[in-house]
Write a protein that holds these residues in place. Structure first.
Motif, PDB file in Angstrom:
ATOM      1  N   LEU A 241       4.575  31.423  51.874  1.00  0.00           N
ATOM      2  CA  LEU A 241       5.253  32.639  51.445  1.00  0.00           C
ATOM      3  C   LEU A 241       4.455  33.388  50.379  1.00  0.00           C
ATOM      4  CD1 LEU A 241       8.938  31.354  51.280  1.00  0.00           C
ATOM      5  CD2 LEU A 241       7.996  32.989  52.923  1.00  0.00           C
ATOM      6  N   GLY A 242       3.575  32.674  49.673  1.00  0.00           N
ATOM      7  CA  GLY A 242       2.761  33.333  48.661  1.00  0.00           C
ATOM      8  C   GLY A 242       1.909  34.452  49.215  1.00  0.00           C
ATOM      9  N   GLY A 243       1.522  34.355  50.482  1.00  0.00           N
ATOM     10  CA  GLY A 243       0.727  35.403  51.100  1.00  0.00           C
ATOM     11  C   GLY A 243       1.483  36.692  51.332  1.00  0.00           C
ATOM     12  N   LEU A 244       2.805  36.669  51.198  1.00  0.00           N
ATOM     13  CA  LEU A 244       3.630  37.858  51.397  1.00  0.00           C
ATOM     14  C   LEU A 244       4.061  38.490  50.081  1.00  0.00           C
ATOM     15  CD1 LEU A 244       5.937  36.382  54.190  1.00  0.00           C
ATOM     16  CD2 LEU A 244       4.017  37.950  54.529  1.00  0.00           C
ATOM     17  N   LEU A 245       3.776  37.820  48.973  1.00  0.00           N
ATOM     18  CA  LEU A 245       4.319  38.259  47.690  1.00  0.00           C
ATOM     19  C   LEU A 245       3.820  39.632  47.277  1.00  0.00           C
ATOM     20  CD1 LEU A 245       5.974  37.730  45.173  1.00  0.00           C
ATOM     21  CD2 LEU A 245       4.052  36.403  44.246  1.00  0.00           C
ATOM     22  N   ALA A 246       2.544  39.947  47.539  1.00  0.00           N
ATOM     23  CA  ALA A 246       2.005  41.248  47.118  1.00  0.00           C
ATOM     24  C   ALA A 246       2.775  42.396  47.763  1.00  0.00           C
ATOM     25  CB  ALA A 246       0.522  41.340  47.461  1.00  0.00           C
ATOM     26  N   ALA A 247       3.110  42.242  49.044  1.00  0.00           N
ATOM     27  CA  ALA A 247       3.870  43.298  49.721  1.00  0.00           C
ATOM     28  C   ALA A 247       5.265  43.419  49.137  1.00  0.00           C
ATOM     29  CB  ALA A 247       3.933  43.019  51.219  1.00  0.00           C
ATOM     30  N   VAL A 248       5.907  42.288  48.814  1.00  0.00           N
ATOM     31  CA  VAL A 248       7.250  42.319  48.226  1.00  0.00           C
ATOM     32  C   VAL A 248       7.216  43.009  46.871  1.00  0.00           C
ATOM     33  CG1 VAL A 248       9.173  40.909  47.401  1.00  0.00           C
ATOM     34  CG2 VAL A 248       7.939  40.239  49.474  1.00  0.00           C
ATOM     35  N   GLU A 249       6.271  42.635  46.032  1.00  0.00           N
ATOM     36  CA  GLU A 249       6.193  43.231  44.689  1.00  0.00           C
ATOM     37  C   GLU A 249       5.857  44.718  44.751  1.00  0.00           C
ATOM     38  OE1 GLU A 249       4.903  39.431  41.939  1.00  0.00           O
ATOM     39  OE2 GLU A 249       3.329  40.641  42.870  1.00  0.00           O
ATOM     40  N   SER A 250       5.076  45.134  45.733  1.00  0.00           N
ATOM     41  CA  SER A 250       4.677  46.540  45.833  1.00  0.00           C
ATOM     42  C   SER A 250       5.765  47.432  46.413  1.00  0.00           C
ATOM     43  CB  SER A 250       3.414  46.664  46.707  1.00  0.00           C
ATOM     44  OG  SER A 250       2.326  45.994  46.124  1.00  0.00           O
ATOM     45  N   ALA A 251       6.460  46.949  47.444  1.00  0.00           N
ATOM     46  CA  ALA A 251       7.380  47.813  48.182  1.00  0.00           C
ATOM     47  C   ALA A 251       8.845  47.468  47.990  1.00  0.00           C
ATOM     48  CB  ALA A 251       7.041  47.756  49.677  1.00  0.00           C
ATOM     49  N   LEU A 252       9.156  46.287  47.446  1.00  0.00           N
ATOM     50  CA  LEU A 252      10.549  45.890  47.261  1.00  0.00           C
ATOM     51  C   LEU A 252      10.727  45.316  45.850  1.00  0.00           C
ATOM     52  CD1 LEU A 252      13.114  45.833  49.124  1.00  0.00           C
ATOM     53  CD2 LEU A 252      12.621  43.409  49.488  1.00  0.00           C
ATOM     54  N   PRO A 253      10.333  46.074  44.823  1.00  0.00           N
ATOM     55  CA  PRO A 253      10.356  45.514  43.462  1.00  0.00           C
ATOM     56  C   PRO A 253      11.740  45.108  42.991  1.00  0.00           C
ATOM     57  CG  PRO A 253       9.960  47.891  43.406  1.00  0.00           C
ATOM     58  CD  PRO A 253       9.839  47.465  44.832  1.00  0.00           C
ATOM     59  N   SER A 254      12.791  45.780  43.476  1.00  0.00           N
ATOM     60  CA  SER A 254      14.138  45.444  43.030  1.00  0.00           C
ATOM     61  C   SER A 254      14.581  44.062  43.493  1.00  0.00           C
ATOM     62  CB  SER A 254      15.134  46.500  43.524  1.00  0.00           C
ATOM     63  OG  SER A 254      15.169  46.528  44.944  1.00  0.00           O
ATOM     64  N   SER A 255      13.972  43.557  44.564  1.00  0.00           N
ATOM     65  CA  SER A 255      14.341  42.244  45.095  1.00  0.00           C
ATOM     66  C   SER A 255      13.249  41.208  44.883  1.00  0.00           C
ATOM     67  CB  SER A 255      14.647  42.354  46.596  1.00  0.00           C
ATOM     68  OG  SER A 255      15.794  43.145  46.835  1.00  0.00           O
ATOM     69  N   ALA A 256      12.162  41.586  44.208  1.00  0.00           N
ATOM     70  CA  ALA A 256      11.035  40.673  44.072  1.00  0.00           C
ATOM     71  C   ALA A 256      11.418  39.410  43.314  1.00  0.00           C
ATOM     72  CB  ALA A 256       9.866  41.378  43.383  1.00  0.00           C
ATOM     73  N   ALA A 257      12.204  39.538  42.230  1.00  0.00           N
ATOM     74  CA  ALA A 257      12.581  38.359  41.441  1.00  0.00           C
ATOM     75  C   ALA A 257      13.409  37.389  42.272  1.00  0.00           C
ATOM     76  CB  ALA A 257      13.339  38.779  40.187  1.00  0.00           C
ATOM     77  N   ALA A 258      14.363  37.924  43.047  1.00  0.00           N
ATOM     78  CA  ALA A 258      15.191  37.060  43.891  1.00  0.00           C
ATOM     79  C   ALA A 258      14.355  36.406  44.981  1.00  0.00           C
ATOM     80  CB  ALA A 258      16.322  37.875  44.511  1.00  0.00           C
ATOM     81  N   TRP A 259      13.410  37.148  45.537  1.00  0.00           N
ATOM     82  CA  TRP A 259      12.538  36.609  46.585  1.00  0.00           C
ATOM     83  C   TRP A 259      11.696  35.467  46.028  1.00  0.00           C
ATOM     84  CZ3 TRP A 259       7.538  35.750  48.144  1.00  0.00           C
ATOM     85  CH2 TRP A 259       7.284  35.724  49.510  1.00  0.00           C
TER      86      TRP A 259
END
Length: 402
Positions: A241-259
């Motif tokens: 899942l670490g390979g997906l984190l950059a996309a989450v932090e860039s495009a879904l910052p409101s849910s990044a902490a929960a992710w």
């Protein structure tokens, strides 16, 4: 294509404009990346995108041209240093693709494998992931129905060829042949409909029986003793899942902490039952319905894993569909029940619901990250609910007796 959010990736300026279908068509029209006069581009549809924030974005586009009634695929790559484009056959990671896309070579190859005079062979590219895999359909002028082939990356061919050989005709479409030099595996037609067609609201007649048959098919796979394959575990999925984190932090910052919280909690959980043969990426459209019954396709994801992994992945995609289409909740509940009932009939008991919930949570996080990577902007508004569902699933699993 839905417009990308302004300033999504400053390192890739003009990303949205570069991937606009009209801009892509004009790019290929102005400089056709193959010998000969450029054909007229009559249509362009973006089929798939893969975005790595700050690094690159690749878009696969279906191109209709004046040169042939059969569409082709083009690839546009946006990087900080500029934009490039090519045709799908010119893939340095899939060296066999040029041969697999050649009608004359494939006509002779298929005629030899099928033991018939083929006559003509039309090659239709269906789906393509640069450097990873390409699915092709061959329409033959004589003989049986269409043949489907997949050209895959190095390291995947052995898995795909082994699974297609061992399972073909029993749990998967019949094997037509393999070409190791091209890393190509060809199989017979599996039928024109998948389980996705049974998830309609209301469901078609006989849907429950067919879904239970698909559950039994999956359990028969889980009950086998082979062929060999890579072992995949919950801890491995959590690490990936670490390979997906950059996309989450860039495009879904409101849910990044929960992710991130959910991914961390998954990584702390131990692995479950002993591994068994598994599909590895099971969704409704990975089971096709033919006259002989259901069959598994896309065996390049074949692996060994605890059975809960396949079931959790399948249920995660069903829940993702329910989030986007709340009106389908009742029919999808019936789909879930029928699939699990069919699996239990062969497996002998229901798979541990706690382990299924854990794998469903992991798959939900993967779906969210991949939806961002694909730049499926129209679906981004639903992703916070999917991430919340992963956290809920972890909580439910913690309260489930082992």
């Amino acid at each position: 294509m839905t417009r990308l959010p302004a300033g999504l990736d400053p390192a890739l300026p003009g990303l949205g404009a570069a991937l606009d279908p009209d801009a892509v068509a004009l790019r290929f029209q102005r400089r056709w990346p193959a010998p000969g006069d450029p054909p007229a581009i009559r249509g362009c549809t973006v089929q798939h995108r893969r975005w790595s924030p700050g690094v690159e974005c690749e878009a696969v586009c279906l191109l209709t041209t004046s040169r042939s009634p059969v569409p082709t695929l083009g690839v546009v790559t946006v990087r900080p240093e500029g934009i490039s484009h090519r045709l799908y056959e010119d893939d340095p990671g899939l060296e066999g693709l040029a041969a697999a896309a050649d009608p004359a070579r494939m006509r002779d190859w298929l005629a030899e494998r099928l033991g018939i005079a083929v006559g003509t062979c039309t090659v239709v590219p269906l789906s393509y992931r640069p450097g990873l895999r390409c699915v092709l359909r061959y329409r033959l002028g004589a003989g049986p129905g269409p043949v489907y082939a997949k050209v895959v990356a190095e390291g995947v061919f052995e898995i795909l060829a082994g699974a297609a050989t061992a399972l073909g005709g029993e749990l998967a479409p019949a094997l037509v042949g393999v070409a190791p030099a091209w890393r190509l595996v060809a199989q017979a037609d599996a039928g024109g409909h998948s389980l996705r067609s049974l998830a309609a609201d209301p469901p078609p007649p006989g849907a429950a029986a067919q879904l239970r048959a698909a559950g039994r098919l999956l359990a028969r796979l889980h009950s086998r003793s082979g062929p060999p394959g890579e072992t995949r575990t919950l801890s491995g999925d959590a690490a990936a899942l670490g390979g997906l984190l950059a996309a989450v932090e860039s495009a879904l910052p409101s849910s990044a902490a929960a992710w991130v919280d959910a991914a961390a909690r998954l990584s702390a959980i131990g692995d479950g039952e002993p591994p068994a043969p598994a599909h590895g990426a099971l969704r409704l459209d990975q089971v096709h319905l033919g006259e002989a019954g259901p069959a598994l396709i896309d065996l390049d994801s074949y692996c060994w894993a605890e059975p809960a992994r396949d079931l959790g992945n399948l249920l995660a995609y069903l829940h993702w569909r329910e989030i986007r289409r709340p009106a389908a909740a009742a029919s999808l509940a019936g789909v879930r029940a029928a699939l699990l009932e069919g699996h239990a009939e062969v497996w002998g008991a229901a798979v541990d619901p706690g382990r299924i919930a854990l794998h469903q949570a992991a798959s939900s996080l993967k779906i969210a990250g991949r939806c961002l990577q694909k730049l499926a902007v129209a679906e981004w508004e639903h992703l916070p609910r999917l991430v919340e569902a992963a956290l809920d699933g972890l909580g439910a699993a913690a309260g489930t007796p082992g």
